[in-house]
Design a protein around this motif. Sequence first.
Motif: not given
Length: 93
Positions: A26-53
């Motif tokens: 909750a933040i001022p003026e009755g609004t909400t900040f939403v944060r999303g996080q995904e974890s647990g990927w596997t693969g080489d650096a190129d694949k990980l960059m594609r997954y993140v994007a």
Amino acid sequence: MEPNKRVVIEWPGYSGPTTVEWTFQAIPEGTTFVRGQESGWTGDADKLMRYVADSTQGFTLLLAGLKAWLEHRIQFNLTLDRYPKGIEDQQFE
């Protein structure tokens, strides 16, 4: 799930199951900040960059659509039609 605080799910990620966590602050003026996080990927650096994007784009569209629906009752279907059926079989130059 912790009401008004956190939602955690297991998601069938690109390289196998991943964990997705949304936290709500909750933040001022009755609004909400939403944060999303995904974890647990596997693969080489190129694949990980594609997954993140791809994941970042998908969840951004999802949250934008949810915001439009919650604030204005407009349903954009941003994630439903992002990849039309058969698009992965097309070759683009």
